[in-house]
Design a protein around this motif. Structure first.
Motif, PDB file in Angstrom:
ATOM      1  N   GLU A  55      -1.877  -8.240 -45.012  1.00  0.00           N
ATOM      2  CA  GLU A  55      -2.900  -7.199 -44.991  1.00  0.00           C
ATOM      3  C   GLU A  55      -2.375  -5.838 -44.554  1.00  0.00           C
ATOM      4  OE1 GLU A  55      -6.679  -8.248 -43.326  1.00  0.00           O
ATOM      5  OE2 GLU A  55      -6.283 -10.393 -43.497  1.00  0.00           O
ATOM      6  N   GLY A  56      -1.123  -5.787 -44.118  1.00  0.00           N
ATOM      7  CA  GLY A  56      -0.551  -4.513 -43.705  1.00  0.00           C
ATOM      8  C   GLY A  56      -1.124  -3.977 -42.416  1.00  0.00           C
ATOM      9  N   LYS A  57      -1.676  -4.865 -41.572  1.00  0.00           N
ATOM     10  CA  LYS A  57      -2.259  -4.443 -40.295  1.00  0.00           C
ATOM     11  C   LYS A  57      -1.247  -4.677 -39.188  1.00  0.00           C
ATOM     12  CE  LYS A  57      -7.061  -5.206 -41.640  1.00  0.00           C
ATOM     13  NZ  LYS A  57      -8.325  -5.933 -41.367  1.00  0.00           N
ATOM     14  N   GLU A  58      -0.798  -3.579 -38.588  1.00  0.00           N
ATOM     15  CA  GLU A  58       0.250  -3.655 -37.572  1.00  0.00           C
ATOM     16  C   GLU A  58      -0.292  -4.070 -36.213  1.00  0.00           C
ATOM     17  OE1 GLU A  58       3.289  -3.237 -38.383  1.00  0.00           O
ATOM     18  OE2 GLU A  58       3.438  -1.887 -40.084  1.00  0.00           O
ATOM     19  N   PHE A  59      -1.595  -3.812 -35.974  1.00  0.00           N
ATOM     20  CA  PHE A  59      -2.191  -4.135 -34.679  1.00  0.00           C
ATOM     21  C   PHE A  59      -3.632  -4.563 -34.891  1.00  0.00           C
ATOM     22  CE2 PHE A  59      -3.942  -3.499 -30.443  1.00  0.00           C
ATOM     23  CZ  PHE A  59      -2.917  -3.942 -29.625  1.00  0.00           C
ATOM     24  N   PRO A  60      -3.863  -5.810 -35.336  1.00  0.00           N
ATOM     25  CA  PRO A  60      -5.236  -6.277 -35.564  1.00  0.00           C
ATOM     26  C   PRO A  60      -6.039  -6.277 -34.269  1.00  0.00           C
ATOM     27  CG  PRO A  60      -3.681  -8.110 -35.649  1.00  0.00           C
ATOM     28  CD  PRO A  60      -2.875  -6.859 -35.616  1.00  0.00           C
ATOM     29  N   SER A  61      -7.332  -6.039 -34.383  1.00  0.00           N
ATOM     30  CA  SER A  61      -8.207  -5.995 -33.213  1.00  0.00           C
ATOM     31  C   SER A  61      -8.510  -7.396 -32.710  1.00  0.00           C
ATOM     32  CB  SER A  61      -9.509  -5.286 -33.572  1.00  0.00           C
ATOM     33  OG  SER A  61     -10.257  -6.076 -34.488  1.00  0.00           O
ATOM     34  N   LEU A  62      -9.064  -7.470 -31.502  1.00  0.00           N
ATOM     35  CA  LEU A  62      -9.470  -8.766 -30.961  1.00  0.00           C
ATOM     36  C   LEU A  62     -10.534  -9.414 -31.840  1.00  0.00           C
ATOM     37  CD1 LEU A  62      -9.661  -8.095 -27.103  1.00  0.00           C
ATOM     38  CD2 LEU A  62      -7.926  -9.400 -28.341  1.00  0.00           C
ATOM     39  N   GLU A  63     -11.422  -8.588 -32.398  1.00  0.00           N
ATOM     40  CA  GLU A  63     -12.469  -9.136 -33.264  1.00  0.00           C
ATOM     41  C   GLU A  63     -11.870  -9.789 -34.504  1.00  0.00           C
ATOM     42  OE1 GLU A  63     -12.553  -6.211 -31.844  1.00  0.00           O
ATOM     43  OE2 GLU A  63     -14.334  -6.280 -30.564  1.00  0.00           O
ATOM     44  N   GLU A  64     -10.866  -9.148 -35.080  1.00  0.00           N
ATOM     45  CA  GLU A  64     -10.213  -9.714 -36.266  1.00  0.00           C
ATOM     46  C   GLU A  64      -9.483 -11.007 -35.926  1.00  0.00           C
ATOM     47  OE1 GLU A  64      -9.188  -5.819 -38.989  1.00  0.00           O
ATOM     48  OE2 GLU A  64      -8.033  -6.137 -37.158  1.00  0.00           O
ATOM     49  N   LEU A  65      -8.858 -11.044 -34.756  1.00  0.00           N
ATOM     50  CA  LEU A  65      -8.167 -12.264 -34.332  1.00  0.00           C
ATOM     51  C   LEU A  65      -9.170 -13.364 -34.004  1.00  0.00           C
ATOM     52  CD1 LEU A  65      -5.370 -10.650 -32.137  1.00  0.00           C
ATOM     53  CD2 LEU A  65      -5.083 -11.775 -34.339  1.00  0.00           C
TER      54      LEU A  65
END
Length: 248
Positions: A55-65
């Protein structure tokens, strides 16, 4: 299986493959216990790698995790803090001068270094001694690690721990948004480097909310001022506040 079922299965497989694939180090899957990582911590690392690669997300949020793991934000935040503290993850910040953009991301090079060092040590140990004595020593050396991993895993599913929001979750609630990588690292630094008690950090956040100055520099100044005046707990905070606000 009839032709319609076969076509449905094929289309489902095709869609899944087109959604993207992540490359996971096989050594991580094989030796994570030897590195004193729990299963949930390893899965968290895998999710972080997948977010970056697919997804190209370098720092996913806690919600996404939370969405991909099904675990509480407190548990995830605690594991992220441990992974950073023990050198499996690092937060990197920089800027792209050409595009004029500032970026922050997880750095996995420290994880690869640990895996490489473990494999090198295993190869050296195997070359030096390949007999029964070497096998006995290996089993004896692994016992405390397994014990530590089991203890960590136990803490990870402790219901009492799940019920208490971690600092990271509390900060996100007060700020009304996900924390940035640098804010995440700032909180970890207060805990691991400055050795501020968690209770004191929560009280500093509370003070900043009361003052209407909910930003990290203000909270850091509060903690520094308290540290200089040997304020270490809630009772000290109350006494310090009364002294400087003219309370009784």
């Amino acid at each position: 299986m009839d032709s319609r079922e076969g076509n449905g299965w094929a289309h489902g497989l095709s869609f899944g493959l087109q959604s993207g694939m992540a490359v996971i180090p096989y050594a991580l899957l094989t030796f994570y216990r030897k590195l004193n990582l729990t299963g949930s911590e390893t899965l968290l690392l895998i999710h972080l790698l997948s977010f970056r690669q697919v997804e190209g997300k370098e720092f996913p949020s806690l919600e996404e995790l939370q969405a991909v793991t099904g675990r509480s934000a407190s548990a995830i935040a605690g594991e992220l803090q441990k992974l950073i503290k023990e050198g499996f993850l690092r937060i990197e910040a920089g800027s792209d001068d050409g595009l004029g953009l500032h970026y922050e991301r997880y750095d996995f090079s420290v994880l690869y270094d640990k895996l490489g060092q473990y494999l090198a040590d295993q190869r050296a140990a195997g070359s030096a001694e390949n007999g029964k004595s070497g096998q006995s020593a290996g089993r004896a050396a692994m016992q405390p690690k397994n014990g530590a991993a089991a203890a960590t895993a136990g803490k990870g599913i402790d219901p009492a721990e799940e019920e208490t929001p971690s600092l990271f979750v509390v900060f996100e609630r007060e700020f009304g948004r996900p924390l940035s990588p640098m804010e995440f690292e700032t909180i970890a630094g207060w805990l691991d480097q400055d050795r501020y008690p968690e209770e004191l950090i929560r009280l500093a956040l509370k003070e900043s909310v009361f003052a209407g100055k909910v930003y990290f520099r203000y909270i850091d100044r509060i903690l520094l001022e308290w540290s200089r005046n040997r304020v270490k707990n809630a009772q000290d905070v109350k006494a310090y506040s009364q002294r400087f606000r003219g309370g009784s």
